[in-house]
Design a protein around this motif. Structure first.
Motif: not given
Length: 97
Positions: A7, A55-56, A58-64, A73
């Motif tokens: 994260s 899932e709820n 914000p995507g900004q918390y996780f590296h991609d 998965t």
């Protein structure tokens, strides 16, 4: 059992998971684990709850970003796999020669 989660801000994610009644702790104080948190999964209910909470978020918390690892998965029992994972493809190629 536990899961390591990468994260951008493991302290905030661990706090959100704790507020949801899950057992999580930031590993940001450890060298080379600064962007990770540990999530302890004791039973199916904790696994399902952790998926719902993340899932709820914000995507900004996780590296991609690419790490050289295949994607993992986690699915609930009611969900079905819609496509073969990279790990399965590699495993079947290895077994079949």
């Amino acid at each position: 059992d536990f899961v390591l989660i990468r994260s951008v801000n493991p302290d905030e994610v661990a706090l959100a998971l704790k507020k949801a009644g899950l057992r999580a702790r930031s590993l940001s104080h450890l060298p080379q684990l600064e962007n990770y948190l540990q999530l302890i999964i004791n039973d199916d209910a904790a696994a399902h709850r952790s998926v719902e909470v993340m899932e709820n978020m914000p995507g900004q918390y996780f590296h991609d970003r690419k790490t050289g690892r295949s994607r993992l998965t986690l699915r609930r029992p009611a969900e079905t796999a819609c496509e073969e994972t990279e790990l399965n493809k590699v495993d079947s190629k290895t077994r079949n020669g």
